[in-house]
Design an enzyme around this catalytic site. Structure first.
Site, PDB file in Angstrom:
ATOM      1  N   ASP A 103      -0.001   6.255   2.400  1.00  0.00           N
ATOM      2  CA  ASP A 103      -0.522   5.528   3.545  1.00  0.00           C
ATOM      3  C   ASP A 103      -1.956   5.082   3.251  1.00  0.00           C
ATOM      4  O   ASP A 103      -2.840   5.917   3.031  1.00  0.00           O
ATOM      5  CB  ASP A 103      -0.492   6.451   4.767  1.00  0.00           C
ATOM      6  CG  ASP A 103      -0.900   5.715   6.020  1.00  0.00           C
ATOM      7  OD1 ASP A 103      -0.151   4.827   6.424  1.00  0.00           O
ATOM      8  OD2 ASP A 103      -1.977   6.004   6.557  1.00  0.00           O
TER       9      ASP A 103
ATOM     10  N   THR B 291      -1.779  -1.087   6.618  1.00  0.00           N
ATOM     11  CA  THR B 291      -3.160  -0.762   6.247  1.00  0.00           C
ATOM     12  C   THR B 291      -3.406  -1.050   4.770  1.00  0.00           C
ATOM     13  O   THR B 291      -4.459  -1.576   4.406  1.00  0.00           O
ATOM     14  CB  THR B 291      -3.503   0.711   6.567  1.00  0.00           C
ATOM     15  OG1 THR B 291      -2.610   1.550   5.836  1.00  0.00           O
ATOM     16  CG2 THR B 291      -3.358   1.017   8.020  1.00  0.00           C
ATOM     17  N   THR B 292      -2.440  -0.714   3.919  1.00  0.00           N
ATOM     18  CA  THR B 292      -2.618  -0.978   2.491  1.00  0.00           C
ATOM     19  C   THR B 292      -2.731  -2.485   2.256  1.00  0.00           C
ATOM     20  O   THR B 292      -3.644  -2.953   1.571  1.00  0.00           O
ATOM     21  CB  THR B 292      -1.426  -0.416   1.690  1.00  0.00           C
ATOM     22  OG1 THR B 292      -1.166   0.910   2.148  1.00  0.00           O
ATOM     23  CG2 THR B 292      -1.708  -0.381   0.217  1.00  0.00           C
TER      24      THR B 292
ATOM     25  N   ASP C 258       3.718   5.624  11.741  1.00  0.00           N
ATOM     26  CA  ASP C 258       3.848   4.199  11.401  1.00  0.00           C
ATOM     27  C   ASP C 258       5.082   3.614  12.076  1.00  0.00           C
ATOM     28  O   ASP C 258       5.030   2.525  12.657  1.00  0.00           O
ATOM     29  CB  ASP C 258       3.986   4.003   9.875  1.00  0.00           C
ATOM     30  CG  ASP C 258       2.630   4.089   9.174  1.00  0.00           C
ATOM     31  OD1 ASP C 258       1.699   4.643   9.790  1.00  0.00           O
ATOM     32  OD2 ASP C 258       2.498   3.596   8.034  1.00  0.00           O
TER      33      ASP C 258
HETATM   34  N1  LIG Z   1      13.080  -3.338   0.782  1.00  0.00           N
HETATM   35  C1  LIG Z   1      11.953  -4.001   0.598  1.00  0.00           C
HETATM   36  N2  LIG Z   1      11.878  -4.984  -0.316  1.00  0.00           N
HETATM   37  C2  LIG Z   1      10.730  -5.622  -0.520  1.00  0.00           C
HETATM   38  N3  LIG Z   1       9.600  -5.400   0.138  1.00  0.00           N
HETATM   39  C3  LIG Z   1       9.606  -4.452   1.059  1.00  0.00           C
HETATM   40  C4  LIG Z   1      10.767  -3.700   1.353  1.00  0.00           C
HETATM   41  N4  LIG Z   1      10.460  -2.814   2.316  1.00  0.00           N
HETATM   42  C5  LIG Z   1       9.157  -3.008   2.611  1.00  0.00           C
HETATM   43  N5  LIG Z   1       8.633  -3.994   1.865  1.00  0.00           N
HETATM   44  C6  LIG Z   1       7.275  -4.525   1.894  1.00  0.00           C
HETATM   45  O1  LIG Z   1       6.338  -3.523   1.571  1.00  0.00           O
HETATM   46  C7  LIG Z   1       5.100  -3.842   2.201  1.00  0.00           C
HETATM   47  C8  LIG Z   1       4.570  -2.654   2.947  1.00  0.00           C
HETATM   48  O2  LIG Z   1       4.257  -1.639   2.047  1.00  0.00           O
HETATM   49  P1  LIG Z   1       3.500  -0.320   2.511  1.00  0.00           P
HETATM   50  O3  LIG Z   1       4.171   0.228   3.718  1.00  0.00           O
HETATM   51  O4  LIG Z   1       3.358   0.532   1.317  1.00  0.00           O
HETATM   52  O5  LIG Z   1       2.072  -0.828   2.882  1.00  0.00           O
HETATM   53  P2  LIG Z   1       1.442  -1.218   4.253  1.00  0.00           P
HETATM   54  O6  LIG Z   1       2.472  -1.295   5.314  1.00  0.00           O
HETATM   55  O7  LIG Z   1       0.619  -2.415   4.016  1.00  0.00           O
HETATM   56  O8  LIG Z   1       0.419  -0.050   4.523  1.00  0.00           O
HETATM   57  P3  LIG Z   1       0.643   1.419   5.146  1.00  0.00           P
HETATM   58  O9  LIG Z   1       2.113   1.578   5.375  1.00  0.00           O
HETATM   59  O10 LIG Z   1       0.108   2.284   4.071  1.00  0.00           O
HETATM   60  O11 LIG Z   1      -0.147   1.412   6.382  1.00  0.00           O
HETATM   61  C9  LIG Z   1       5.364  -4.987   3.148  1.00  0.00           C
HETATM   62  O12 LIG Z   1       4.876  -6.173   2.607  1.00  0.00           O
HETATM   63  C10 LIG Z   1       6.875  -4.992   3.251  1.00  0.00           C
HETATM   64  O13 LIG Z   1       7.375  -6.273   3.526  1.00  0.00           O
HETATM   65 MG   LIG Z   2       3.776   0.306   5.785  1.00  0.00          MG
END
Ligand SMILES: Nc1ncnc2c1ncn2[C@@H]1O[C@H](COP(=O)(O)OP(=O)(O)OP(=O)(O)O)[C@@H](O)[C@H]1O
Ligand SMILES: [Mg+2]
Length: 551
Positions: free
Chosen positions: A67, A100-101, A396
């Site tokens: 996260d 957030t990332t 989340d």
């Molecule tokens: N099955 C999938 N295929 C491709 N991309 C995906 C898939 N599932 C999620 N994603 C993508 O991954 C990204 C989110 O990644 P992640 O949850 O690690 O980071 P975040 O949501 O930005 O931050 P955090 O969850 O740490 O607050 C988004 O751009 C989402 O569209």
């Molecule tokens: Mg996320």
């Protein structure tokens, strides 16, 4: 005019001794570097194939997470510009709970792209103006491509929760956990003036290591991490009338030393009897009001416990203040601070109050409350760390479901919306004059960091993927994104990788603001710090217990 004679040859000091100052390009460069380093640090955690980080704090406590916000919070960052990036993650987390990332990575990229322009002698204020225009256009484009859904469409809400958890340690069980998150939010959603509102505080989250993630449960009511105080009490009360107390059930000790002169056994007896009567009176005041459950925020002494047990009142003591507030809301009762004021109307109601054994511990469940809008999630999982990361992931998931319930618009993920926005921005840039167009162009390129990083983290070739993505978006495939599991470009909407529009919009907003703020700084003035005393040498045996330190 001639220089002031007194000043000739003497430097004028406006800062305290020890203060440091860096100006112009140097300051700007240092800030840009710091911000980019922060983005770089979280980049590898992005997406379902992103890696986790293990963070160890000063006390040796370990946190394992992917996260973004948690990583940055635990990193204990010092540099002022880097701290601003941490704030991006925090704002993102406070506002929408996910992304957030991405927000930090995009902010880092916006800053990086701006540096290219600064090197080409484009003034930062021109870049900032361009970025602002680009952000407005980006938000407009996102609104345009967003898919309208129903606020209470559980299957959509569940998919959104599943996407949020896809990138976490709990991904394997995300189907099960997403269902819990969606049900919990649907339970507490309330229609206010034609719009659904969700107060996340209505969803209580408790965790207990043990069993497995699939033993995580949604409870319609409240869970207290406390046991019933006395073995003689009933552990299960149906049709519970709950008294909520915020005062101790014990004889108060005097604050000063008092001496009692007791001259005969009779007097001793009378004295003890007196204390007993006082406690019994207290318990009577509760029992008289027909309460059969007592939840107390303070202590209850042994004698009071004994009387309560005799009256058949299930009692829990030392409940948390926040839990008391939740209990009051859920059971419709009132927290009473003075027993003399306690009235029957203050009692709350629940269908069932029961102590259950969870792992090695006992917890008290308050179910079927008067207010149906109170739910609890009890998280279980193999180890302490898994349970903690599960809690963050469920947070989340709850947030994204709330986002969609409150603003029922979604987009597909996998970098598709970022690319579609980049495409729109590039077209928009062509309509702008000179340098601003450059800034908008760079903004578009910065957004492409999302699909690029998703593919890098999945071990795919980002250049191939990006060129295919661009081509497919040119052809009008709005939802073409990086399918990290299939290792190819795919329609993310068909793959049902769905995310709230609110998250994507907030990413643009927070990243642009942070980038602009950092770019606008051209002077860093730091006051001198007082020097820390030298660390005392260790005594024999490695402790501090040996010879006093010599300075
Ligand atoms: N099955 C999938 N295929 C491709 N991309 C995906 C898939 N599932 C999620 N994603 C993508 O991954 C990204 C989110 O990644 P992640 O949850 O690690 O980071 P975040 O949501 O930005 O931050 P955090 O969850 O740490 O607050 C988004 O751009 C989402 O569209
Ligand atoms: Mg996320």
């Amino acid at each position: 005019m001639a220089a002031t004679p007194e000043l000739a040859g003497t430097p004028v000091l406006i800062l305290k001794e020890g203060a440091s100052r860096e100006r112009g390009r140097g300051a700007q460069h240092a800030n840009i570097m710091a911000a980019r380093l922060v983005a770089e640090a979280v980049k590898s955690a992005l997406g379902p194939k992103g890696m986790d980080k293990m963070l160890v704090d000063n006390f040796g406590d370990v946190t394992i997470t992917s996260d973004g916000h948690t990583i940055l919070k635990e990193m204990d960052i010092q540099h002022p510009a880097a701290k601003m990036m941490v704030e991006v993650a925090k704002t993102q987390d406070d506002e929408v709970g996910d992304g957030t990332t991405t927000a930090v990575v995009v902010a880092g990229e916006l800053i990086g792209q701006a540096e290219d322009l600064v090197e080409k002698n484009v003034h930062p204020t021109v870049i900032i103006d361009g970025y602002r225009k680009a952000a407005d256009k980006a938000l407009e484009t996102l609104e345009k491509i967003a898919i309208l859904v129903k606020s209470k469409d559980k299957s959509v809400l569940k998919k959104v929760a599943m996407t949020a958890m896809a990138s976490k340690l709990v991904a394997e069980n995300r189907d099960y956990l997403a269902d819990i998150a969606a049900s919990a939010i649907l339970h507490v959603a309330q229609k206010v003036e034609g719009q659904y509102k969700v107060d996340l505080d209505d969803v209580m989250v408790e965790k207990k290591a043990g069993e497995s993630l699939t033993a995580t449960k949604l409870i319609e009511g409240i869970v207290l991490d406390k046991e019933v105080v006395h073995p003689g009490m009933s552990k299960r009360i149906e049709n519970a009338k709950v008294a909520l107390l915020d005062c101790a059930l014990e004889v108060e000790k005097t604050e000063f030393d008092a001496k009692l002169n007791i001259e005969s056994p009779d007097q001793m007896e009378a004295f003890l009897q007196q204390e007993e009567t006082m406690i019994e009176d207290m318990v009577k005041k509760i029992a008289e009001k027909d309460a059969n459950v007592l939840i107390c925020q303070k202590g209850i002494d042994d004698l009071a416990q004994h009387f309560l047990a005799r009256k058949g009142i299930l009692t829990v003591r030392r409940a948390k203040k926040s839990d008391m507030e939740k209990l009051a809301k859920a059971t419709g009762g009132k927290v009473v601070t003075n027993l003399d004021d306690f009235a029957t109307e203050d009692l709350g109601y629940a269908k069932l109050v029961e102590e259950r054994k969870i792992g090695d511990d006992k917890m008290t469940f308050v179910e079927g409350c008067k207010n149906p809008r109170s739910v609890a999630i009890l998280i279980r999982g193999g180890t302490e760390r898994i349970v903690e990361e599960a809690e963050r992931s469920i947070h989340d998931a709850l947030c994204v479901v709330r986002d969609v319930v409150q603003e029922p618009k979604i987009v597909a993920g996998g970098g598709a919306p970022e690319l579609e926005v980049a495409k729109a921005l590039k077209e928009y840039a062509d309509t702008l004059p000179g340098r601003e167009a450059l800034a908008v162009q760079q903004f578009a390129e910065a957004l492409e960091v999302v699909p690029t990083t998703l593919s890098e983290n999945a071990g795919l070739d980002p250049i191939d993927i990006l060129s295919e993505l661009r081509a497919r978006h040119e052809k009008g495939e709005v939802w073409a994104g990086v399918d990290v599991h299939g290792s190819k470009v795919n329609d993310m909407k068909k793959l049902e990788v769905l995310e709230p529009l609110a998250v994507k919009k907030q990413i643009i907003k927070s990243a642009t603001e942070a980038a602009s703020m950092i770019l606008k700084i051209d002077d860093v003035i730091a006051s001198g710090k007082t020097k820390a005393p030298p660390t005392p040498p260790m005594g024999p045996g490695g402790g501090y217990g040996g010879m006093p330190p010599q300075y």
